[in-house]
Scaffold this motif. Structure first.
Motif, short mmCIF file in Angstrom:
data_model
loop_
_atom_site.label_atom_id
_atom_site.label_comp_id
_atom_site.label_asym_id
_atom_site.label_seq_id
_atom_site.Cartn_x
_atom_site.Cartn_y
_atom_site.Cartn_z
N ILE A 21 1.02 -1.12 -0.12
CA ILE A 21 -0.01 0.02 -0.14
C ILE A 21 0.69 1.32 0.04
CG2 ILE A 21 -1.79 1.29 1.20
CD1 ILE A 21 -2.67 -1.39 2.46
N ASN A 22 1.88 1.22 0.86
CA ASN A 22 2.73 2.45 0.85
C ASN A 22 3.37 2.64 -0.41
OD1 ASN A 22 2.39 2.93 3.69
ND2 ASN A 22 4.01 1.70 4.10
N ARG A 23 4.02 1.53 -1.24
CA ARG A 23 4.72 1.81 -2.55
C ARG A 23 3.75 2.54 -3.47
NH1 ARG A 23 5.83 -3.12 -3.21
NH2 ARG A 23 3.95 -3.72 -4.92
N GLU A 24 2.35 2.08 -3.36
CA GLU A 24 1.54 2.63 -4.35
C GLU A 24 1.00 3.96 -4.10
OE1 GLU A 24 0.29 1.28 -7.27
OE2 GLU A 24 1.94 -0.24 -6.67
N VAL A 25 0.96 4.24 -2.72
CA VAL A 25 0.67 5.58 -2.20
C VAL A 25 1.57 6.60 -2.65
CG1 VAL A 25 0.57 7.08 -0.09
CG2 VAL A 25 -0.72 5.00 -0.09
N GLN A 26 2.90 6.22 -2.75
CA GLN A 26 3.93 7.02 -3.10
C GLN A 26 3.72 7.67 -4.70
OE1 GLN A 26 7.31 4.61 -1.93
NE2 GLN A 26 7.99 6.42 -0.70
N LYS A 27 2.90 6.99 -5.34
CA LYS A 27 2.75 7.27 -6.74
C LYS A 27 1.84 8.28 -7.12
CE LYS A 27 4.13 2.60 -8.22
NZ LYS A 27 3.35 1.27 -8.93
N VAL A 28 1.00 8.58 -5.99
CA VAL A 28 0.00 9.60 -5.97
C VAL A 28 0.34 10.77 -5.55
CG1 VAL A 28 -2.46 10.16 -5.07
CG2 VAL A 28 -1.75 7.71 -5.59
N ALA A 29 0.06 11.99 -6.31
CA ALA A 29 0.60 13.48 -5.82
C ALA A 29 -0.11 13.77 -4.54
CB ALA A 29 0.10 14.26 -6.89
N PRO A 30 0.43 14.66 -4.05
CA PRO A 30 -0.06 15.27 -2.53
C PRO A 30 -1.47 15.85 -2.99
CG PRO A 30 2.25 15.68 -2.73
CD PRO A 30 1.88 14.87 -3.68
N GLY A 31 -2.38 15.91 -1.97
CA GLY A 31 -3.70 16.25 -2.43
C GLY A 31 -4.68 15.21 -2.94
N GLU B 280 1.77 24.73 0.15
CA GLU B 280 0.41 25.33 -0.37
C GLU B 280 -0.88 24.36 -0.58
OE1 GLU B 280 -1.29 28.11 -3.83
OE2 GLU B 280 0.82 27.75 -3.65
N VAL B 281 -0.52 23.08 -0.95
CA VAL B 281 -1.22 22.12 -1.23
C VAL B 281 -1.94 21.75 -0.02
CG1 VAL B 281 -1.43 19.60 -1.99
CG2 VAL B 281 -0.28 21.13 -3.33
N TYR B 282 -0.95 21.55 1.13
CA TYR B 282 -1.65 21.13 2.41
C TYR B 282 -2.30 22.23 3.06
CZ TYR B 282 0.13 16.49 1.70
OH TYR B 282 0.51 14.99 0.98
N ASP B 283 -2.00 23.13 2.95
CA ASP B 283 -2.72 24.47 3.49
C ASP B 283 -3.99 24.55 3.02
OD1 ASP B 283 -0.40 25.25 5.00
OD2 ASP B 283 0.21 27.02 3.94
N LYS B 284 -4.25 24.27 1.71
CA LYS B 284 -5.70 24.41 1.14
C LYS B 284 -6.41 23.12 1.48
CE LYS B 284 -4.27 27.08 -3.03
NZ LYS B 284 -4.41 26.88 -4.49
N LEU B 285 -5.71 21.91 1.75
CA LEU B 285 -6.30 20.67 1.91
C LEU B 285 -6.83 20.85 3.46
CD1 LEU B 285 -7.31 17.68 1.60
CD2 LEU B 285 -4.91 17.08 2.16
#
Length: 509
Positions: free
Chosen positions: A331-341, A482-487
């Motif tokens: 799961i961790n390996r696949e999660v790394q492929k997804v962009a923040p947000g 900025e991505v995580y501030d908005k999230l």
């Protein structure tokens, strides 16, 4: 060489670890169990399951350490709070233990708060009002719904008190766990008479009050036979699991902050005095160190990712069974492929209600913003990001109380995930440290308390300074701030906007 057995009585497992007098871990073992959930919102476990698991884990840890029972100088306990056991006149369990996360007593908790008021409750307990998980609500529920059990109960006790009785013959408890019973006064360190009168219980039905890390006594012959330990071994009452975990990663002074992502997400900030939050958001507990306190928040954590694995990751579990790669690593390996947000996918992770600072027993989990572009990995990352948003909210709520978080020490199963640790650093903007003692931090914290009581170390602070070192540090990535501030802004808007549905009982049927 003196050896200490530290035992962590956790929500879904018991871990035992043997430490020598330098604080080095010599061997450990974790044994899991499955909670009983007979109805939605309920969580129970047969009391004997705790006993059997304690014995299995302890003996396996000693075997791995190459240590015999007569070499164990003392046993220290780290225990989950709130889990309540009803014992009859012979100290035999009358029913399964009601586990801390059980929220059946929502109505009872609301009634207690209505009778006493938030301010009065906070003044006596440090807790900003009632919660369904607190033992006072559980006792009132038993009185109303299982009157025969309530009337036959000679002792109401939490896990550390039950084990102290089985091992030494003395049923005891200590400040950090008593905080949330709601019938103990954090100012006087005595039981709160008005609450006891309201619940119709007496002091004789409750355990002896001790300080955190105080020795209860030597193991009795009966206890030694039951647990396979020595009568020369001293039992230490220890402290709350989250308090022990904080101690075990060196969180012993103001300015330090620890994040434990295990079954739940729990955070601890050490403070030198009792702080009562005027906003009624953050609870204050006794810490593992007598005379010090901790602002302690908790909510859904790793159990959400475990739920995702168990329900949606059959392929990953099959691969795990056929290889050495754990499902969580996949799961961790696949999660790394997804962009923040997560490409707009947001999750609210409160599958069983939410804890402080946004306590609401009616909250439930939500995925928002699902599109055809989202894959399974997006849903997994959304869980990790949602827990990071809860962590950020906890830090935000502590700031008005004078808590400055300069670094975070991570512990619990979640700290094994590089992607999750980096994500937390990015989401909070605070360096995230993994300590050398992360794997067995709660066991070590309990062992430190036992070691101090037996004279191995002069103080918990001295022991932590000697034993705990940082292994890795995850530095916040400014590119994703900025991505995580908005999230975070969107998450809080979504959570608050959903309250109208949480409060509508037709949505909970």
């Amino acid at each position: 060489m003196k050896y200490i057995l530290g035992v962590d009585l956790g929500t879904t497992a018991i871990k035992a670890a043997v430490f020598d007098e330098t604080g080095k871990e010599c061997g450990s073992k974790t044994v899991e169990y499955t909670l009983l959930t007979p109805q939605p919102g309920w969580a129970e476990l047969e009391v004997q399951t705790y006993v059997d698991t304690f014995i299995t884990a302890s003996h396996a840890a000693m075997e791995r350490a190459g240590v015999t029972a007569d070499q164990i100088d003392s046993v220290g306990m780290s225990a989950q709070g709130e889990t309540t056991i009803c014992l009859d006149e012979n100290n035999e369990p009358l029913r399964p233990a009601i586990v801390w996360m059980d929220i059946r007593a929502k109505e009872e908790a609301e009634y207690i708060e209505e009778v006493f008021g938030q301010e009065e409750i906070q003044k006596h307990t440090g807790q900003p009002g009632m919660d369904a998980i607190w033992p006072a609500g559980k006792l009132l529920w038993l009185k109303k719904n299982e009157p025969e059990v309530f009337s036959k109960t000679a002792k109401f006790v939490q896990l550390n008190g039950y084990f102290s009785y089985l091992l030494t013959g003395t049923m005891a408890c200590e400040d950090s766990i008593l905080c949330t019973t709601m019938y103990w006064d954090i100012n006087t360190r005595k039981y709160w008479p008005e609450m006891m009168d309201f619940l119709q219980i007496t002091e004789e039905q409750l355990p002896l009050i001790m300080k955190q890390g105080e020795s209860v006594g030597q193991i009795t012959e009966k206890g030694a036979k039951m647990f396979g330990l020595s009568t020369d071994t001293v039992v230490n009452i220890g402290a709350l699991d989250q308090a022990c975990g904080a101690l075990g990663v060196g969180n012993v002074r103001p300015g330090t902050f620890s994040d434990s992502t295990g079954s739940n997400l729990s955070t601890v900030a050490i403070v030198d005095k009792l702080i009562l939050d005027p906003s009624m958001q953050m609870p204050c507990f006794a810490s593992a160190i007598p005379g010090k306190y901790m602002l302690h928040a908790f909510s859904s954590g790793g159990m959400v990712l475990k739920w995702f694995r168990d329900v949606f990751c059959e392929l990953e579990k099959k691969i795990e069974a056929e290889s050495d790669e754990a499902a969580f690593d996949q799961i961790n390996r696949e999660v790394q492929k997804v962009a923040p947000g997560c490409d707009g996918l947001i999750m609210i992770p409160h599958l069983q209600g939410s804890g402080p600072p946004d306590t609401d027993n009616n909250q439930r989990g939500v995925y928002f913003g699902i599109t055809l572009a989202h894959k399974k990995a997006h849903f997994a990352r959304a869980i990790m990001e949602s827990i990071a948003m809860v962590l950020r909210r906890m830090i935000e709520a502590m700031e008005p109380l004078g808590v400055e978080v300069k670094q975070i020490s991570g512990l619990g199963g979640g700290s094994k995930s590089d992607v999750w640790c980096q994500l937390k650093a990015d989401a909070t903007g605070v360096p995230f440290n993994i300590m050398s003692t992360t794997e067995s931090s709660a066991c070590l914290g309990a062992a430190i308390l036992a070691g101090v009581a037996s004279g191995i170390w002069a103080s918990p602070e001295e022991a932590a300074d000697m034993v705990v070192k940082a292994d890795a540090t995850y530095v916040p990535n400014a590119d994703v701030k900025e991505v995580y501030d908005k999230l975070f802004e969107k998450t809080m808007k979504l959570q608050n906007g959903l309250k109208v549905f949480y409060e509508d009982s037709s949505f909970r049927e």
